[in-house]
Scaffold this motif. Structure first.
Motif, PDB file in Angstrom:
ATOM      1  N   SER A  73       0.154   1.986   3.331  1.00 59.56           N
ATOM      2  CA  SER A  73      -0.272   0.604   3.146  1.00 59.56           C
ATOM      3  C   SER A  73      -0.300   0.220   1.677  1.00 59.56           C
ATOM      4  N   SER A  74      -0.475   1.172   0.778  1.00 60.63           N
ATOM      5  CA  SER A  74      -0.507   0.876  -0.660  1.00 60.63           C
ATOM      6  C   SER A  74       0.803   0.275  -1.142  1.00 60.63           C
TER       7      SER A  74
ATOM      8  N   THR B 247     -11.057   9.039   3.981  1.00 65.32           N
ATOM      9  CA  THR B 247      -9.943   9.875   4.435  1.00 65.32           C
ATOM     10  C   THR B 247      -8.768   9.030   4.920  1.00 65.32           C
ATOM     11  N   TYR B 248      -9.039   8.028   5.761  1.00 59.46           N
ATOM     12  CA  TYR B 248      -7.982   7.209   6.351  1.00 59.46           C
ATOM     13  C   TYR B 248      -7.989   5.762   5.880  1.00 59.46           C
ATOM     14  N   TRP B 249      -8.984   5.383   5.113  1.00 59.36           N
ATOM     15  CA  TRP B 249      -9.176   3.992   4.696  1.00 59.36           C
ATOM     16  C   TRP B 249      -9.453   3.913   3.206  1.00 59.36           C
ATOM     17  N   LYS B 250      -9.201   2.722   2.637  1.00 61.20           N
ATOM     18  CA  LYS B 250      -9.543   2.423   1.243  1.00 61.20           C
ATOM     19  C   LYS B 250     -10.272   1.090   1.206  1.00 61.20           C
TER      20      LYS B 250
ATOM     21  N   PRO C  29      -6.227   0.342   5.833  1.00 65.61           N
ATOM     22  CA  PRO C  29      -5.873   1.706   6.217  1.00 65.61           C
ATOM     23  C   PRO C  29      -4.871   2.278   5.221  1.00 65.61           C
ATOM     24  N   LYS C  30      -4.867   3.583   5.089  1.00 65.60           N
ATOM     25  CA  LYS C  30      -3.887   4.225   4.220  1.00 65.60           C
ATOM     26  C   LYS C  30      -2.512   4.267   4.878  1.00 65.60           C
ATOM     27  N   ARG C  31      -2.504   4.273   6.203  1.00 60.88           N
ATOM     28  CA  ARG C  31      -1.253   4.255   6.961  1.00 60.88           C
ATOM     29  C   ARG C  31      -1.000   2.816   7.418  1.00 60.88           C
ATOM     30  N   LEU C  32       0.224   2.402   7.379  1.00 62.13           N
ATOM     31  CA  LEU C  32       0.578   1.029   7.733  1.00 62.13           C
ATOM     32  C   LEU C  32       0.649   0.829   9.240  1.00 62.13           C
TER      33      LEU C  32
ATOM     34  N   MET D 284      -4.156   2.204  15.935  1.00 63.17           N
ATOM     35  CA  MET D 284      -4.937   3.201  15.208  1.00 63.17           C
ATOM     36  C   MET D 284      -4.944   4.527  15.948  1.00 63.17           C
ATOM     37  N   THR D 285      -4.981   5.596  15.179  1.00 59.27           N
ATOM     38  CA  THR D 285      -5.193   6.908  15.783  1.00 59.27           C
ATOM     39  C   THR D 285      -6.675   7.038  16.099  1.00 59.27           C
ATOM     40  N   GLU D 286      -7.013   8.008  16.881  1.00 62.31           N
ATOM     41  CA  GLU D 286      -8.417   8.232  17.217  1.00 62.31           C
ATOM     42  C   GLU D 286      -9.229   8.579  15.963  1.00 62.31           C
TER      43      GLU D 286
END
Length: 113
Positions: A6-7, A23-26, A46-49, A56-58
């Motif tokens: 996502s960055s 861990t998964y968020w900023k 989220p760090k992942r787009l 979202m993953t669990e």
């Protein structure tokens, strides 16, 4: 869902602008002009787009719940999500975390500066 970071969508948000790294968020400062309503306005990204909550993953969802129920509950007055058609970045799920001005006078004085 994608493995793109996502960055990549926020290249101007360098390390100094990351307020809290999970861990998964900023948590980042929001530069979009909602600040006329709020004393503090941050975004949780989220760090992942991914674009929707359903993607979202669990683990991402568990950490989001932890952030909202613990960290955010103590620091913010409101958490909101814009609908897809109103987002400035359509492809990124994100939440707005904000704190209201305490008084009307405080809000007026902040905008006179």
């Amino acid at each position: 869902s994608s493995d793109v970071c996502s960055s990549d969508l926020f290249p101007s948000h360098d390390r100094e602008r990351v307020l809290r790294d999970f861990t998964y968020w900023k948590l980042i400062d929001n530069r979009f002009p909602y600040d006329s309503c709020f004393m503090v306005h941050h975004m949780l990204i989220p760090k992942r787009l991914f674009s929707k909550r359903i993607h979202m993953t669990e683990d991402e969802l568990d950490e989001l719940d932890f952030i909202l129920d613990g960290y955010a509950e103590q620091r913010y007055d409101i958490v909101f999500e814009n609908m897809m058609k109103r987002r400035s970045v359509h492809s990124l799920f994100h939440l707005h975390l904000a704190k209201y001005y305490e008084t009307r006078e405080e809000m007026i004085n902040a905008h006179l500066k």
